[in-house]
Scaffold this motif. Structure first.
Motif, PDB file in Angstrom:
ATOM      1  N   LYS A  66      33.930  65.731  33.934  1.00 45.67           N
ATOM      2  CA  LYS A  66      35.075  64.978  34.418  1.00 45.67           C
ATOM      3  C   LYS A  66      35.355  63.839  33.453  1.00 45.67           C
ATOM      4  O   LYS A  66      34.473  63.419  32.699  1.00 45.67           O
ATOM      5  CB  LYS A  66      34.782  64.430  35.815  1.00 45.67           C
ATOM      6  N   PRO A  67      36.592  63.300  33.466  1.00 45.88           N
ATOM      7  CA  PRO A  67      36.936  62.228  32.526  1.00 45.88           C
ATOM      8  C   PRO A  67      35.973  61.050  32.578  1.00 45.88           C
ATOM      9  O   PRO A  67      35.595  60.508  31.527  1.00 45.88           O
ATOM     10  CB  PRO A  67      38.344  61.810  32.981  1.00 45.88           C
ATOM     11  N   GLU A  68      35.545  60.659  33.778  1.00 44.59           N
ATOM     12  CA  GLU A  68      34.630  59.526  33.878  1.00 44.59           C
ATOM     13  C   GLU A  68      33.253  59.858  33.301  1.00 44.59           C
ATOM     14  O   GLU A  68      32.541  58.980  32.790  1.00 44.59           O
ATOM     15  CB  GLU A  68      34.478  59.057  35.322  1.00 44.59           C
ATOM     16  N   GLN A  69      32.856  61.142  33.368  1.00 40.13           N
ATOM     17  CA  GLN A  69      31.584  61.558  32.783  1.00 40.13           C
ATOM     18  C   GLN A  69      31.670  61.570  31.256  1.00 40.13           C
ATOM     19  O   GLN A  69      30.706  61.225  30.581  1.00 40.13           O
ATOM     20  CB  GLN A  69      31.193  62.943  33.306  1.00 40.13           C
ATOM     21  N   VAL A  70      32.825  61.979  30.734  1.00 39.58           N
ATOM     22  CA  VAL A  70      33.032  61.947  29.284  1.00 39.58           C
ATOM     23  C   VAL A  70      32.962  60.509  28.785  1.00 39.58           C
ATOM     24  O   VAL A  70      32.323  60.210  27.764  1.00 39.58           O
ATOM     25  CB  VAL A  70      34.389  62.567  28.911  1.00 39.58           C
ATOM     26  N   GLU A  71      33.595  59.601  29.517  1.00 36.17           N
ATOM     27  CA  GLU A  71      33.568  58.190  29.140  1.00 36.17           C
ATOM     28  C   GLU A  71      32.141  57.643  29.178  1.00 36.17           C
ATOM     29  O   GLU A  71      31.731  56.882  28.284  1.00 36.17           O
ATOM     30  CB  GLU A  71      34.459  57.387  30.086  1.00 36.17           C
ATOM     31  N   ALA A  72      31.384  58.031  30.201  1.00 40.67           N
ATOM     32  CA  ALA A  72      29.999  57.572  30.317  1.00 40.67           C
ATOM     33  C   ALA A  72      29.161  58.104  29.156  1.00 40.67           C
ATOM     34  O   ALA A  72      28.301  57.393  28.620  1.00 40.67           O
ATOM     35  CB  ALA A  72      29.403  58.017  31.646  1.00 40.67           C
ATOM     36  N   TRP A  73      29.411  59.341  28.750  1.00 43.58           N
ATOM     37  CA  TRP A  73      28.676  59.935  27.638  1.00 43.58           C
ATOM     38  C   TRP A  73      28.962  59.178  26.340  1.00 43.58           C
ATOM     39  O   TRP A  73      28.052  58.861  25.579  1.00 43.58           O
ATOM     40  CB  TRP A  73      29.034  61.402  27.487  1.00 43.58           C
ATOM     41  N   ARG A  74      30.244  58.883  26.089  1.00 45.27           N
ATOM     42  CA  ARG A  74      30.612  58.126  24.889  1.00 45.27           C
ATOM     43  C   ARG A  74      29.932  56.757  24.902  1.00 45.27           C
ATOM     44  O   ARG A  74      29.478  56.265  23.871  1.00 45.27           O
ATOM     45  CB  ARG A  74      32.128  57.957  24.819  1.00 45.27           C
TER      46      ARG A  74
END
Length: 203
Positions: A74-82
């Protein structure tokens, strides 16, 4: 979550002590494997090292390319990964500068004509997982290149470090991927500083 992690969910918890990084010269941390190394060492206590940001080019996450791994998030998971990758970089650089006492180590690009540049590259990350009966370590594989002012690679070494969620008085600590990757970055920074000290003959 990678298939590697999923397959381990059928396994019992592994003792964290077996998952710590291998011992290296002068302390605990991952042992570096030499790819190339100038002889004799050109480094000494007066040598200056500029630590560049970690390059994540061609990064694999578990058994997937990073793009495929993130496509499932999900977009928030992608942001957390970055954000996790940024924190891993920061912890590594901060630790290397802190532990590099006796050396002249700074974070950031080298100024012309420049000191030596330390160029870290991470090619593989296993995020890991923690659950009631499963403890999969996070893993980071790093290549470290030391380049002179002309851009020539002087030293190149590689290593990997694993870190699993651990328990203190029966309470799990470092449960999140962020915390585990931060610990990996810390251990890599400590070991990189020790490597530079050995090469520069600094105690």
């Amino acid at each position: 979550m990678s298939s590697k992690v999923k397959s381990f969910f059928r396994a019992v918890s592994v003792s964290a002590a077996l998952l710590l990084g291998a011992a290296t010269v002068g302390g605990c941390g991952p042992a570096w494997t030499v790819v190339r190394q100038a002889q004799p060492s050109p480094f000494n206590a007066q040598s200056t090292f500029a630590v560049e940001p970690i390059a994540y080019e061609g990064l694999k996450v578990g058994d997937k390319n990073e793009a495929d791994y993130l496509a499932e998030k999900k977009p928030e998971q992608v942001e957390a990964w970055r954000s996790d990758l940024g924190k891993l970089n920061q912890v590594f650089a901060d630790t290397l500068v802190k532990e590099g006492k006796g050396l002249q180590v700074t974070a950031g690009a080298a100024a012309a004509p420049g000191p030596y540049s330390v160029k870290p590259m991470v090619s593989f990350i296993e995020p890991g997982a923690w659950a009631a009966i499963v403890n999969i370590p996070s893993e980071v594989r790093m290549t470290l290149r030391i380049v002179d002012g002309q851009g020539t690679v002087v030293d190149e070494v590689s290593t990997s470090v694993k870190y699993a969620t651990q328990s203190a008085f029966g309470v799990p600590v470092n449960v999140s991927v962020t915390e585990r990757l931060n610990e990996c970055g810390k251990r890599l920074g400590e070991s990189a500083a020790q490597y530079l000290k050995v090469r520069a003959n600094v105690k």
